[in-house]
Scaffold this active site. Sequence first.
Site, PDB file in Angstrom:
ATOM      1  N   SER A   1      -1.802  -7.572  -0.485  1.00  0.00           N
ATOM      2  CA  SER A   1      -1.876  -8.178   0.841  1.00  0.00           C
ATOM      3  C   SER A   1      -2.953  -9.259   0.896  1.00  0.00           C
ATOM      4  CB  SER A   1      -2.094  -7.085   1.887  1.00  0.00           C
ATOM      5  OG  SER A   1      -1.883  -7.564   3.186  1.00  0.00           O
ATOM      6  N   MET A   2      -3.974  -9.120   1.769  1.00  0.00           N
ATOM      7  CA  MET A   2      -5.065 -10.085   1.769  1.00  0.00           C
ATOM      8  C   MET A   2      -5.749 -10.122   0.414  1.00  0.00           C
ATOM      9  SD  MET A   2      -8.636 -10.219   3.969  1.00  0.00           S
ATOM     10  CE  MET A   2      -9.422  -8.937   2.978  1.00  0.00           C
TER      11      MET A   2
ATOM     12  N   ASP B   1       9.035  -4.799   4.632  1.00  0.00           N
ATOM     13  CA  ASP B   1       7.585  -4.782   4.829  1.00  0.00           C
ATOM     14  C   ASP B   1       7.316  -5.066   6.303  1.00  0.00           C
ATOM     15  OD1 ASP B   1       4.830  -5.486   4.985  1.00  0.00           O
ATOM     16  OD2 ASP B   1       4.832  -6.205   2.928  1.00  0.00           O
TER      17      ASP B   1
ATOM     18  N   HIS C   1       4.825  -1.895   2.961  1.00  0.00           N
ATOM     19  CA  HIS C   1       3.741  -2.831   2.649  1.00  0.00           C
ATOM     20  C   HIS C   1       2.757  -2.303   1.595  1.00  0.00           C
ATOM     21  CE1 HIS C   1       1.035  -6.148   3.102  1.00  0.00           C
ATOM     22  NE2 HIS C   1       0.043  -5.359   3.477  1.00  0.00           N
TER      23      HIS C   1
END
Length: 259
Positions: free
Chosen positions: A93-94, A194, A224
């Site tokens: 993700s980030m 997601d 996710h």
Amino acid sequence: MPVLPGAEPYRHEGGEVGVLLCHGFTGSPQSLRPWAEHHAARGLTVSLPLLPGHGTHWEDLQLTGWQDWYAEVDRELRVLRERCARVFVAGLSMGGALALRLAAKHGEAVDGVVVVNPANKVHGLSAYALPVARHLVRTTKGIASDIAKPGAAETGYDRVPLHAAHSLRTYFRLLDGELPQVTQPLLLLHSAQDHVVPPADSARILSRVSSLDVTEVVLEQSYHVATLDHDADRIFEESLAFIGRLAPSVGKEGTASVG
């Protein structure tokens, strides 16, 4: 605030091939710990830091921004480069977005990139309201534990502080302009379903990077936080094979060395 149980950073001293793992926004090293331990068991040197403001209470995150999160992984990368002959960066993700900027800024010091459901944009009308809303409302509902596997849970915040979300939006816009500087081999894995980061983010990243060696893998059974989901083992094995292809002899007889 004390660190939440399971959210502690993780480090393992292995061979001359290292991997830096970056966790996601409002998450913690817990979401990547099985991945880190998998690679450590195959002889890699592994660093999985706890990003500033994470792993404690959302109020701590409210006081940090993208510069703090990026500075932490940048420091860890420099330490790995002193210790290892070959270094790979990876993230969820980030964390994937942080790994991509490390690749863009450090060039040949990064040998390859692995990202899982990488984030590239804060979506929806709320993104445009963040500059003002963050001064009126402190938090919104959390995004942790988007996982299909029954019984699996992510150690993350149940609230998203809007000051930090605004900083994240600023970071994504900065990174988008830097993606063409990513030239390293890239393995991108993303979930078909997601609820946090849409597939459009992965498509955007793939269209912007300059990497010639690109592998895209669709994870059909996970949401996710795929590193704790049904496809976790596939992520671990695909990333190990990717690293092993670029740094031969990884994982052979419990060692990791440059072939």
